[in-house]
Design a protein around this motif. Structure first.
Motif, PDB file in Angstrom:
ATOM      1  N   ILE A   1      14.338 -18.055 -51.339  1.00 13.74           N
ATOM      2  CA  ILE A   1      13.311 -18.846 -50.677  1.00 13.74           C
ATOM      3  C   ILE A   1      12.386 -19.423 -51.745  1.00 13.74           C
ATOM      4  O   ILE A   1      11.284 -18.943 -51.975  1.00 13.74           O
ATOM      5  CB  ILE A   1      12.535 -18.003 -49.643  1.00 13.74           C
ATOM      6  N   VAL A   2      12.904 -20.412 -52.429  1.00 15.22           N
ATOM      7  CA  VAL A   2      12.153 -21.190 -53.412  1.00 15.22           C
ATOM      8  C   VAL A   2      12.586 -22.638 -53.223  1.00 15.22           C
ATOM      9  O   VAL A   2      13.546 -22.917 -52.499  1.00 15.22           O
ATOM     10  CB  VAL A   2      12.427 -20.732 -54.867  1.00 15.22           C
ATOM     11  N   SER A   3      11.932 -23.533 -53.886  1.00 16.52           N
ATOM     12  CA  SER A   3      12.275 -24.947 -53.730  1.00 16.52           C
ATOM     13  C   SER A   3      13.690 -25.234 -54.234  1.00 16.52           C
ATOM     14  O   SER A   3      14.214 -24.511 -55.093  1.00 16.52           O
ATOM     15  CB  SER A   3      11.276 -25.815 -54.493  1.00 16.52           C
ATOM     16  N   SER A   4      14.280 -26.277 -53.706  1.00 14.60           N
ATOM     17  CA  SER A   4      15.620 -26.663 -54.169  1.00 14.60           C
ATOM     18  C   SER A   4      15.562 -27.063 -55.641  1.00 14.60           C
ATOM     19  O   SER A   4      16.530 -26.877 -56.370  1.00 14.60           O
ATOM     20  CB  SER A   4      16.200 -27.780 -53.317  1.00 14.60           C
ATOM     21  N   ARG A   5      14.421 -27.577 -56.093  1.00 15.75           N
ATOM     22  CA  ARG A   5      14.266 -27.935 -57.508  1.00 15.75           C
ATOM     23  C   ARG A   5      14.344 -26.687 -58.396  1.00 15.75           C
ATOM     24  O   ARG A   5      14.992 -26.692 -59.441  1.00 15.75           O
ATOM     25  CB  ARG A   5      12.934 -28.643 -57.704  1.00 15.75           C
ATOM     26  N   THR A   6      13.705 -25.603 -57.961  1.00 12.35           N
ATOM     27  CA  THR A   6      13.749 -24.354 -58.735  1.00 12.35           C
ATOM     28  C   THR A   6      15.166 -23.809 -58.761  1.00 12.35           C
ATOM     29  O   THR A   6      15.656 -23.398 -59.819  1.00 12.35           O
ATOM     30  CB  THR A   6      12.772 -23.322 -58.140  1.00 12.35           C
ATOM     31  N   ARG A   7      15.850 -23.794 -57.606  1.00 12.38           N
ATOM     32  CA  ARG A   7      17.249 -23.339 -57.574  1.00 12.38           C
ATOM     33  C   ARG A   7      18.111 -24.195 -58.486  1.00 12.38           C
ATOM     34  O   ARG A   7      18.972 -23.687 -59.204  1.00 12.38           O
ATOM     35  CB  ARG A   7      17.794 -23.364 -56.146  1.00 12.38           C
ATOM     36  N   ALA A   8      17.870 -25.507 -58.474  1.00  7.77           N
ATOM     37  CA  ALA A   8      18.654 -26.410 -59.315  1.00  7.77           C
ATOM     38  C   ALA A   8      18.447 -26.110 -60.794  1.00  7.77           C
ATOM     39  O   ALA A   8      19.401 -26.159 -61.583  1.00  7.77           O
ATOM     40  CB  ALA A   8      18.287 -27.860 -59.005  1.00  7.77           C
ATOM     41  N   LYS A   9      17.220 -25.781 -61.210  1.00  8.61           N
ATOM     42  CA  LYS A   9      16.953 -25.445 -62.609  1.00  8.61           C
ATOM     43  C   LYS A   9      17.718 -24.192 -63.027  1.00  8.61           C
ATOM     44  O   LYS A   9      18.303 -24.135 -64.117  1.00  8.61           O
ATOM     45  CB  LYS A   9      15.455 -25.209 -62.814  1.00  8.61           C
ATOM     46  N   ILE A  10      17.701 -23.188 -62.163  1.00 15.31           N
ATOM     47  CA  ILE A  10      18.405 -21.936 -62.470  1.00 15.31           C
ATOM     48  C   ILE A  10      19.901 -22.184 -62.531  1.00 15.31           C
ATOM     49  O   ILE A  10      20.580 -21.751 -63.468  1.00 15.31           O
ATOM     50  CB  ILE A  10      18.053 -20.848 -61.436  1.00 15.31           C
ATOM     51  N   CYS A  11      20.415 -22.908 -61.550  1.00 15.31           N
ATOM     52  CA  CYS A  11      21.855 -23.206 -61.521  1.00 15.31           C
ATOM     53  C   CYS A  11      22.276 -24.004 -62.743  1.00 15.31           C
ATOM     54  O   CYS A  11      23.312 -23.720 -63.352  1.00 15.31           O
ATOM     55  CB  CYS A  11      22.212 -23.980 -60.252  1.00 15.31           C
ATOM     56  N   ALA A  12      21.481 -24.987 -63.115  1.00 13.02           N
ATOM     57  CA  ALA A  12      21.806 -25.809 -64.284  1.00 13.02           C
ATOM     58  C   ALA A  12      21.857 -24.970 -65.556  1.00 13.02           C
ATOM     59  O   ALA A  12      22.755 -25.139 -66.388  1.00 13.02           O
ATOM     60  CB  ALA A  12      20.798 -26.945 -64.428  1.00 13.02           C
ATOM     61  N   ALA A  13      20.909 -24.058 -65.713  1.00 12.27           N
ATOM     62  CA  ALA A  13      20.900 -23.194 -66.903  1.00 12.27           C
ATOM     63  C   ALA A  13      22.143 -22.312 -66.936  1.00 12.27           C
ATOM     64  O   ALA A  13      22.762 -22.125 -67.990  1.00 12.27           O
ATOM     65  CB  ALA A  13      19.634 -22.336 -66.924  1.00 12.27           C
ATOM     66  N   LEU A  14      22.517 -21.779 -65.782  1.00 15.69           N
ATOM     67  CA  LEU A  14      23.714 -20.931 -65.717  1.00 15.69           C
ATOM     68  C   LEU A  14      24.975 -21.746 -65.975  1.00 15.69           C
ATOM     69  O   LEU A  14      25.873 -21.308 -66.701  1.00 15.69           O
ATOM     70  CB  LEU A  14      23.785 -20.229 -64.355  1.00 15.69           C
ATOM     71  N   GLN A  15      25.045 -22.937 -65.425  1.00 17.16           N
ATOM     72  CA  GLN A  15      26.218 -23.789 -65.643  1.00 17.16           C
ATOM     73  C   GLN A  15      26.316 -24.236 -67.094  1.00 17.16           C
ATOM     74  O   GLN A  15      27.417 -24.278 -67.659  1.00 17.16           O
ATOM     75  CB  GLN A  15      26.173 -24.992 -64.710  1.00 17.16           C
ATOM     76  N   THR A  16      25.202 -24.545 -67.706  1.00 18.03           N
ATOM     77  CA  THR A  16      25.202 -24.931 -69.120  1.00 18.03           C
ATOM     78  C   THR A  16      25.747 -23.796 -69.985  1.00 18.03           C
ATOM     79  O   THR A  16      26.433 -24.032 -70.981  1.00 18.03           O
ATOM     80  CB  THR A  16      23.774 -25.319 -69.575  1.00 18.03           C
ATOM     81  N   ALA A  17      25.479 -22.572 -69.572  1.00 18.22           N
ATOM     82  CA  ALA A  17      25.955 -21.399 -70.313  1.00 18.22           C
ATOM     83  C   ALA A  17      27.415 -21.066 -69.998  1.00 18.22           C
ATOM     84  O   ALA A  17      27.977 -20.159 -70.605  1.00 18.22           O
ATOM     85  CB  ALA A  17      25.065 -20.201 -70.015  1.00 18.22           C
ATOM     86  N   GLY A  18      28.020 -21.774 -69.033  1.00 18.27           N
ATOM     87  CA  GLY A  18      29.449 -21.580 -68.774  1.00 18.27           C
ATOM     88  C   GLY A  18      29.815 -21.015 -67.419  1.00 18.27           C
ATOM     89  O   GLY A  18      30.962 -20.621 -67.209  1.00 18.27           O
ATOM     90  N   ILE A  19      28.890 -20.968 -66.490  1.00 19.48           N
ATOM     91  CA  ILE A  19      29.178 -20.426 -65.159  1.00 19.48           C
ATOM     92  C   ILE A  19      29.673 -21.516 -64.227  1.00 19.48           C
ATOM     93  O   ILE A  19      29.173 -22.639 -64.254  1.00 19.48           O
ATOM     94  CB  ILE A  19      27.911 -19.763 -64.559  1.00 19.48           C
ATOM     95  N   GLU A  20      30.647 -21.183 -63.416  1.00 18.20           N
ATOM     96  CA  GLU A  20      31.095 -22.035 -62.312  1.00 18.20           C
ATOM     97  C   GLU A  20      30.795 -21.284 -61.027  1.00 18.20           C
ATOM     98  O   GLU A  20      31.137 -20.106 -60.897  1.00 18.20           O
ATOM     99  CB  GLU A  20      32.596 -22.305 -62.391  1.00 18.20           C
ATOM    100  N   PHE A  21      30.144 -21.967 -60.097  1.00 13.96           N
ATOM    101  CA  PHE A  21      29.870 -21.381 -58.790  1.00 13.96           C
ATOM    102  C   PHE A  21      31.046 -21.687 -57.879  1.00 13.96           C
ATOM    103  O   PHE A  21      31.518 -22.812 -57.830  1.00 13.96           O
ATOM    104  CB  PHE A  21      28.575 -21.931 -58.203  1.00 13.96           C
ATOM    105  N   ILE A  22      31.542 -20.672 -57.187  1.00 20.60           N
ATOM    106  CA  ILE A  22      32.695 -20.807 -56.299  1.00 20.60           C
ATOM    107  C   ILE A  22      32.167 -20.852 -54.868  1.00 20.60           C
ATOM    108  O   ILE A  22      31.492 -19.926 -54.425  1.00 20.60           O
ATOM    109  CB  ILE A  22      33.664 -19.627 -56.474  1.00 20.60           C
ATOM    110  N   PRO A  23      32.485 -21.941 -54.141  1.00 15.79           N
ATOM    111  CA  PRO A  23      32.005 -22.054 -52.771  1.00 15.79           C
ATOM    112  C   PRO A  23      32.780 -21.156 -51.810  1.00 15.79           C
ATOM    113  O   PRO A  23      33.844 -20.625 -52.169  1.00 15.79           O
ATOM    114  CB  PRO A  23      32.241 -23.530 -52.438  1.00 15.79           C
ATOM    115  N   GLU A  24      32.249 -21.000 -50.631  1.00 13.69           N
ATOM    116  CA  GLU A  24      32.946 -20.262 -49.572  1.00 13.69           C
ATOM    117  C   GLU A  24      34.245 -21.017 -49.288  1.00 13.69           C
ATOM    118  O   GLU A  24      34.238 -22.192 -49.018  1.00 13.69           O
ATOM    119  CB  GLU A  24      32.076 -20.222 -48.312  1.00 13.69           C
TER     120      GLU A  24
END
Length: 91
Positions: free
Chosen positions: A52-75
């Motif tokens: 429960i945070v802004s979509s902008r905050t989630r996007a920042k976290i996701c971008a940092a993780l993806q830059t480090a090599g993470i791929e998010f797998i959808p349902e």
């Protein structure tokens, strides 16, 4: 990169799992994402839910993780998840 509308699907569990795969502390991920440590802790404490945070905050976290090599797998019948990309080199 993850599409903006998909950011809402990233759960707290996926964030914790991604951070663990990379061996990042909460402090390191907070620094890399430009999000405060208390905000990151709040995001990760939301259990299986979308933080429960802004979509902008989630996007920042996701971008940092993806830059480090993470791929998010959808349902996709097998459940949400994360993995290291094949071309990943820990940064």
């Amino acid at each position: 990169m993850i599409q903006r509308d998909q950011d809402d699907l990233i759960t707290a569990s996926q964030m914790r799992a991604a951070r663990a795969l990379l061996g990042f502390s909460q402090e390191e991920l907070a620094s890399r994402s430009g999000v405060s440590i208390p905000t990151l802790k709040r995001c990760e404490s939301d259990g299986e839910n979308v933080p429960i945070v802004s979509s902008r905050t989630r996007a920042k976290i996701c971008a940092a993780l993806q830059t480090a090599g993470i791929e998010f797998i959808p349902e996709n019948g097998g459940g949400l998840g994360v993995r290291l990309s094949r071309s990943s080199t820990r940064k």
